[in-house]
Every structure is written in C-alpha cells, then in structure tokens.
Motif scaffolding. Sequence first.
Motif, PDB file in Angstrom:
ATOM      1  N   ASP A 119      -0.099  -4.706  -5.286  1.00 12.49           N
ATOM      2  CA  ASP A 119       1.014  -4.147  -4.504  1.00 12.49           C
ATOM      3  C   ASP A 119       0.549  -2.951  -3.677  1.00 12.49           C
ATOM      4  N   GLN A 122      -1.862  -4.125  -0.855  1.00  8.90           N
ATOM      5  CA  GLN A 122      -1.115  -4.788   0.219  1.00  8.90           C
ATOM      6  C   GLN A 122      -0.382  -3.759   1.083  1.00  8.90           C
ATOM      7  N   ALA A 123       0.270  -2.798   0.460  1.00 10.52           N
ATOM      8  CA  ALA A 123       0.977  -1.754   1.203  1.00 10.52           C
ATOM      9  C   ALA A 123      -0.004  -0.901   2.006  1.00 10.52           C
ATOM     10  N   SER A 124      -1.177  -0.652   1.447  1.00 11.48           N
ATOM     11  CA  SER A 124      -2.198   0.127   2.138  1.00 11.48           C
ATOM     12  C   SER A 124      -2.643  -0.571   3.424  1.00 11.48           C
ATOM     13  N   ARG A 125      -2.880  -1.867   3.327  1.00 13.97           N
ATOM     14  CA  ARG A 125      -3.275  -2.636   4.513  1.00 13.97           C
ATOM     15  C   ARG A 125      -2.143  -2.682   5.536  1.00 13.97           C
ATOM     16  N   LYS A 126      -0.934  -2.908   5.060  1.00 16.81           N
ATOM     17  CA  LYS A 126       0.220  -3.063   5.954  1.00 16.81           C
ATOM     18  C   LYS A 126       0.525  -1.765   6.712  1.00 16.81           C
ATOM     19  N   HIS A 127       0.443  -0.627   6.027  1.00 20.34           N
ATOM     20  CA  HIS A 127       0.831   0.645   6.623  1.00 20.34           C
ATOM     21  C   HIS A 127      -0.359   1.473   7.111  1.00 20.34           C
ATOM     22  N   CYS A 128      -1.573   0.898   6.990  1.00 22.72           N
ATOM     23  CA  CYS A 128      -2.793   1.631   7.392  1.00 22.72           C
ATOM     24  C   CYS A 128      -2.824   3.022   6.752  1.00 22.72           C
TER      25      CYS A 128
END
Length: 146
Positions: A119, A122-128
């Motif tokens: 989780d 995924q959030a790290s990739r999505k929000h840079c």
Amino acid sequence: MESICILEAQIDDSSGEMMGYAMERLFAAGALDVYYTPVYMKKNRPGVLISVLVLEDHANRCEEILLMETTTIGVRRSIWKRRKLDRRIVTVATSFGEIRIKQALWNGRIVNQAPEYEDVAQASRKHCAPFKVIYWDAMKYGEIEE
C-alpha cells in the motif's frame, strides 16, 4: 502455543538463482518463513544455512522441495513451540489515500503495528512522494493504544 517444524539444510555448492527458486517453491508449498544465514562449512568454504518454518501439515512437502530443488543431501527437522500475537488489519485514511496497517495484539491491546508495504509503495509511486513520508503519515493515523 502451537507447534511448528523447523527444517534446515546447509548448502555450499548452489547458485543464487537456484536458492531463490527454492525459496519461491517453499513459500508456495506452505512455508511460514524461509531465510538464509551465511555459514562456513568444511574446508572453510562459504555456504548458506537455509531455514524453513512450516506447520507440520506442510513439512514433508517442504522437505521434499529442499531435497529436490537444492544441492543438499540432507535436511534436519525439529519441532519448536511458538507463541504468536493476535493480528488484525485496519485501513486508515491518509493524505495519500487509504493505507492498510497490520496490528499485533496482546490480550486485545495493540503492541506493534506497521503499514502494509504494498500500500505504501503504491501510494509512493502514485503521488511521487518518498516512501518514508507515506509510511510515517499512515502511522500517525494508526497510533498504538496506551
């Protein structure tokens, strides 16, 4: 308390790829955990001790995988008792979206917790955003109870 099997084998003539594939097969066969420890063997050769934690119901299958998928010629087996904390997963709403948090409980009280790796990644990739920022943000919403 529950009983678990510990399977161990020392290996000094196997490739990293072979060991990685064996680990994958062991987890697929029901291993609870698999880990490697560097060891020195006969004639001062570097080797690896592979340890497999598994419930007794899956021990024979994991033992067979060790014998068939690695270069070991023998597997040691012992039975250990273990106590484990109760676990639950809660979902928290963060500024980066929903993140699941694994919580460990003792007598109904939270004593340890950690955001779910996938989780957070995924959030790290999505929000840079840096992984650690999202991790800490999720922990802020899932405080350990006093």
